[in-house]
Scaffold this motif. Structure first.
Motif, short mmCIF file in Angstrom:
data_model
loop_
_atom_site.label_atom_id
_atom_site.label_comp_id
_atom_site.label_asym_id
_atom_site.label_seq_id
_atom_site.Cartn_x
_atom_site.Cartn_y
_atom_site.Cartn_z
N ALA A 46 41.42 -53.90 33.89
CA ALA A 46 41.92 -52.52 33.83
C ALA A 46 42.27 -52.08 32.41
O ALA A 46 41.87 -50.98 31.99
CB ALA A 46 43.09 -52.32 34.78
N PRO A 47 42.99 -52.90 31.63
CA PRO A 47 43.28 -52.44 30.25
C PRO A 47 42.02 -52.25 29.41
O PRO A 47 41.93 -51.29 28.65
CB PRO A 47 44.16 -53.57 29.69
N VAL A 48 41.07 -53.15 29.55
CA VAL A 48 39.82 -53.03 28.79
C VAL A 48 39.06 -51.78 29.23
O VAL A 48 38.54 -51.03 28.40
CB VAL A 48 38.94 -54.30 28.97
N MET A 49 39.03 -51.54 30.53
CA MET A 49 38.31 -50.38 31.05
C MET A 49 39.02 -49.07 30.70
O MET A 49 38.36 -48.03 30.57
CB MET A 49 38.14 -50.51 32.57
N ALA A 50 40.35 -49.10 30.55
CA ALA A 50 41.10 -47.89 30.23
C ALA A 50 41.14 -47.60 28.73
O ALA A 50 41.38 -46.46 28.33
CB ALA A 50 42.52 -48.01 30.77
N LEU A 51 40.90 -48.60 27.91
CA LEU A 51 40.96 -48.43 26.46
C LEU A 51 40.10 -47.28 25.93
O LEU A 51 40.56 -46.52 25.08
CB LEU A 51 40.61 -49.75 25.75
N PRO A 52 38.87 -47.09 26.41
CA PRO A 52 38.08 -45.96 25.92
C PRO A 52 38.76 -44.61 26.15
O PRO A 52 38.66 -43.71 25.31
CB PRO A 52 36.77 -46.06 26.70
N ALA A 53 39.47 -44.46 27.27
CA ALA A 53 40.19 -43.20 27.53
C ALA A 53 41.31 -43.00 26.52
O ALA A 53 41.50 -41.89 26.00
CB ALA A 53 40.74 -43.20 28.95
N VAL A 54 42.03 -44.06 26.22
CA VAL A 54 43.12 -43.98 25.25
C VAL A 54 42.57 -43.61 23.87
O VAL A 54 43.10 -42.72 23.19
CB VAL A 54 43.90 -45.32 25.18
N LEU A 55 41.49 -44.28 23.48
CA LEU A 55 40.90 -44.00 22.17
C LEU A 55 40.37 -42.58 22.08
O LEU A 55 40.57 -41.89 21.07
CB LEU A 55 39.79 -45.01 21.87
N LEU A 56 39.70 -42.12 23.13
CA LEU A 56 39.18 -40.76 23.13
C LEU A 56 40.32 -39.74 23.09
O LEU A 56 40.26 -38.76 22.34
CB LEU A 56 38.29 -40.51 24.35
N ALA A 57 41.36 -39.97 23.86
CA ALA A 57 42.49 -39.03 23.88
C ALA A 57 43.18 -38.96 22.51
O ALA A 57 43.49 -37.87 22.02
CB ALA A 57 43.49 -39.44 24.96
#
Length: 156
Positions: A46-57
């Motif tokens: 989950a953290p690896v999969m969510a990281l792109p959202a954090v970076l994009l935001a």
């Protein structure tokens, strides 16, 4: 475009967590895993999969397109790993060396035990393990998220 990218990324995270934790047999087969294994899989992925959202935001908020691109590349690498894991054994009969790391079993054995009785729509190719519908949908969602994230980064 940013909202769509974030939605797709987070939908993939939620989808993965639900498919890992909730018994929806025959769509998935979480019955074959211990609860501790399920929780570990979600805690790692989950953290690896969510990281792109954090970076994009963050990239969008700070007008730093390179963070959005980095998120898109990470999403692309994640989906590439999934595609290699599932599709190379099916299409060309080659299993990734990390497919069953630490399990003491082969990919065909693991697949037979955990996925062979789930919903599979692809035709057989010899005795090769076939991607199940659960993972086909996850990979499609992740690929769409990667593409849209890269497009959104271009527009930051």
């Amino acid at each position: 475009m940013i909202a769509l990218a974030l939605t797709l990324i987070l939908a993939a995270v939620v989808y993965h967590a639900v498919m890992t934790l909730v018994d929806l047999y025959p769509f998935n087969n979480v019955r074959a895993a211990k609860r501790s294994e399920q929780l570990t899989e979600v805690a790692v992925n989950a953290p690896v999969m969510a990281l792109p959202a954090v970076l994009l935001a963050i990239g969008a908020a700070a007008s730093l397109p390179w963070l959005g691109y980095l998120g898109g590349v990470i999403e692309l690498l994640a989906v590439l790993g999934g595609l290699l894991l599932w599709w190379s054994p099916y299409l060309i009969g080659v299993t990734m060396p990390w497919a069953t790391a630490g399990t003491g079993t082969t990919w065909p054995q693991l697949h037979a035990r955990t996925y062979a009785d789930t919903v599979i729509v692809l035709p057989r190719i010899g005795g090769r393990p076939r991607p199940n519908l659960e993972h086909m949908l996850l990979h499609a969602l992740m690929l769409a998220a990667a593409i849209v994230t890269l497009i959104a980064a271009k527009n930051l």
